[in-house]
Design a protein around this motif. Structure first.
Motif, PDB file in Angstrom:
ATOM      1  N   GLY A 114      -3.451  11.175  -2.435  1.00 11.32           N
ATOM      2  CA  GLY A 114      -4.365  10.526  -3.164  1.00 11.32           C
ATOM      3  C   GLY A 114      -5.344  10.059  -2.183  1.00 11.32           C
ATOM      4  O   GLY A 114      -6.047  10.802  -1.057  1.00 11.32           O
ATOM      5  N   THR A 115      -5.887   9.427  -3.050  1.00 13.18           N
ATOM      6  CA  THR A 115      -7.504   8.235  -2.374  1.00 13.18           C
ATOM      7  C   THR A 115      -7.377   7.133  -1.872  1.00 13.18           C
ATOM      8  O   THR A 115      -6.125   6.750  -3.084  1.00 13.18           O
ATOM      9  CB  THR A 115      -9.105   8.493  -3.630  1.00 13.18           C
ATOM     10  N   TYR A 116      -7.372   6.297  -0.869  1.00 13.23           N
ATOM     11  CA  TYR A 116      -6.269   5.042  -0.851  1.00 13.23           C
ATOM     12  C   TYR A 116      -7.753   4.553  -0.730  1.00 13.23           C
ATOM     13  O   TYR A 116      -8.398   5.444   0.892  1.00 13.23           O
ATOM     14  CB  TYR A 116      -5.620   4.810   0.497  1.00 13.23           C
ATOM     15  N   ALA A 117      -8.414   3.160  -0.240  1.00 16.09           N
ATOM     16  CA  ALA A 117      -9.410   1.975   0.119  1.00 16.09           C
ATOM     17  C   ALA A 117      -8.304   2.030   1.596  1.00 16.09           C
ATOM     18  O   ALA A 117      -7.771   0.604   1.348  1.00 16.09           O
ATOM     19  CB  ALA A 117      -9.657   0.917  -0.913  1.00 16.09           C
ATOM     20  N   LEU A 147       0.737  -1.076  -0.070  1.00 12.71           N
ATOM     21  CA  LEU A 147      -0.410   0.156  -0.700  1.00 12.71           C
ATOM     22  C   LEU A 147       1.162   1.486   0.412  1.00 12.71           C
ATOM     23  O   LEU A 147       1.175   2.441  -0.669  1.00 12.71           O
ATOM     24  CB  LEU A 147      -0.986  -0.067   0.879  1.00 12.71           C
ATOM     25  N   ILE A 148       1.789   1.087   0.514  1.00  9.19           N
ATOM     26  CA  ILE A 148       2.471   2.259   0.795  1.00  9.19           C
ATOM     27  C   ILE A 148       3.884   2.363  -0.276  1.00  9.19           C
ATOM     28  O   ILE A 148       4.674   1.071  -0.028  1.00  9.19           O
ATOM     29  CB  ILE A 148       3.336   2.458   2.693  1.00  9.19           C
ATOM     30  N   SER A 149       3.499   3.138  -0.698  1.00  2.00           N
ATOM     31  CA  SER A 149       5.157   3.123  -2.187  1.00  2.00           C
ATOM     32  C   SER A 149       6.254   3.946  -1.389  1.00  2.00           C
ATOM     33  O   SER A 149       6.508   4.679  -0.271  1.00  2.00           O
ATOM     34  CB  SER A 149       4.735   4.322  -2.747  1.00  2.00           C
ATOM     35  N   GLY A 150       7.694   3.421  -1.571  1.00  2.00           N
ATOM     36  CA  GLY A 150       8.842   3.745  -1.257  1.00  2.00           C
ATOM     37  C   GLY A 150       9.383   2.866   0.260  1.00  2.00           C
ATOM     38  O   GLY A 150      10.487   2.883   0.437  1.00  2.00           O
TER      39      GLY A 150
END
Lengths: 291, 96
Positions: free
Chosen positions: A248-251, A216-219
């Motif tokens: 951004g939008t996250y579920a 989910l988390i980039s990086g």
């Protein structure tokens, strides 16, 4: 504490302990000078909002969930010990076991209509406070609420009913119910660590949110996905919301955090409710005698 | 800003309402004494007013969860908890 108690060996121990603390704190402050080890906090602060909008819930029940579990145990054990040590009950101590804690005559003396107000507004207020406590509980991941707050608010409704109506409290929580719900809450909190332990080896790993390996988390890389999808769905999907952030939008989902809060709330309701009940009426009153 | 959606609602918007209702039933079973229908109506009316004041939780976007517009929403979980308590009382809490 009287000054006599600090004479002799106790006084020497106290002075030595205070000196150690003073020297330790002083040298720590002198050594700071901008060289504070920052630890992992910045990383988790960056990650936590992707789990639940309430950053504090992520910290207290996910990152420091193990610590909170033990604190929860301390509350429950503290309540039981308090009850056993001094829970004789103010009503029994005064020798008026059948009388309500609030004397009716004293209220009539000041305002004649006060009892009528209490009588008719007590029940709605108690029910609405309980409903509010449940609202606070269900908003654990999305607001400043949580299990602790729910338990305290609920217990205040219980105490209010006890003051207004005495033993005819509309919210009639028995000792058996309070002890049971407190123990169940603590057990629920503890056992919610089992799924995480089984799949990752870490007790109370949040298998629903699975921040570290879900991608989910980039990086955040270097961790392989270890939580099976079925576990993410069982513990994560029921609490999934659409998180709209500036980047951004996250579920996202809070995972097991809302479930932990339910256990926490049960535990606090049981502990504080038991203290109120037993301190007012005593531990061996009625139910205890029947046994 | 996300527009109001009627359906489908994400599970996270509905689950708290269900949890509040179920826990309301649980604690409603502990209520004792008689509560008149007028009192029940008064309490539900007050709970709806309170629900408007409390508003829906943040990041809820469906009507089912109580979201109507950016500044108008209802805390359905609060009303569900109140109704749940009366349901629980009807189950077991009617004892004197």
């Amino acid at each position: 504490m009287e000054s006599k108690a600090l004479k002799g060996s106790r006084g020497i121990i106290a002075v030595i302990a205070l000196m150690i603390i003073f020297v330790g704190v002083s040298t720590s402050l002198l050594q700071l000078n901008g060289n504070v080890a920052r630890g992992i906090s910045p990383e988790y602060n960056a990650l936590a909002p992707y789990e639940a909008p309430n950053n504090l819930a992520s910290w207290v029940y996910d990152y420091r969930g193990f610590d909170t579990l033990i604190e929860t145990g301390v509350i429950y054990v503290g309540a039981l010990v308090s009850v056993l040590a001094i829970g004789r009950g103010i009503v029994r101590t005064k020798g008026v076991a059948e009388e309500a804690p609030v004397a009716q005559s004293s209220m009539d003396f000041h305002v004649s209509s006060l009892n009528v107000i209490l009588k008719y507004f007590g029940i709605p207020v108690i029910i609405l406070i309980v409903a509010y406590s449940l609202l606070v509980l269900t908003g654990a991941a999305t607001s400043g609420g949580g299990g602790f707050q729910c338990g305290v608010i609920f217990s205040s409704a219980f105490l209010l009913g006890m003051i207004f109506y005495g033993k005819k409290n509309p919210l009639n929580l028995s000792k058996k119910f309070l002890i049971g719900i407190g123990g169940f809450g603590w057990a629920l909190y503890a056992l919610l660590g089992l799924p995480g332990y089984l799949v990752t080896g870490y007790w109370q790993y949040n298998v629903g949110a699975d921040l570290w390996s879900s991608g989910l988390i980039s990086g955040v890389s270097g961790m392989s996905a270890v939580v099976p999808d079925i576990m993410r769905q069982i513990f994560g999907d029921p609490f999934r919301i659409l998180l709209v952030l500036s980047d951004g939008t996250y579920a996202s989902t809070a995972g097991i955090v809302p479930l932990i809060n339910i256990g926490e709330a049960f535990n606090v309701i049981g502990a504080i409710g038991l203290i109120f009940l037993v301190f007012a009426y005593g531990y061996t009153d009625e139910e205890g005698k029947s046994k | 800003m996300i527009e109001l959606q009627l359906f489908p609602a994400l599970a996270g918007e509905v689950t708290p309402i269900v949890v509040a209702f179920v826990l309301g039933i649980l604690f409603g079973t502990q209520l004792q004494g008689k509560i008149s229908k007028r009192m029940i109506g008064l309490i539900i009316g007050l709970s709806i007013i309170a629900a408007v004041l409390f508003e829906a939780p943040i990041f809820t976007w469906s009507l089912l969860a109580g979201f109507i517009s950016e500044h108008i929403s209802i805390s359905v979980a609060f009303v569900a908890a109140t109704i749940g308590m009366f349901v629980g009382k009807a189950f077991r809490g009617g004892r004197e």
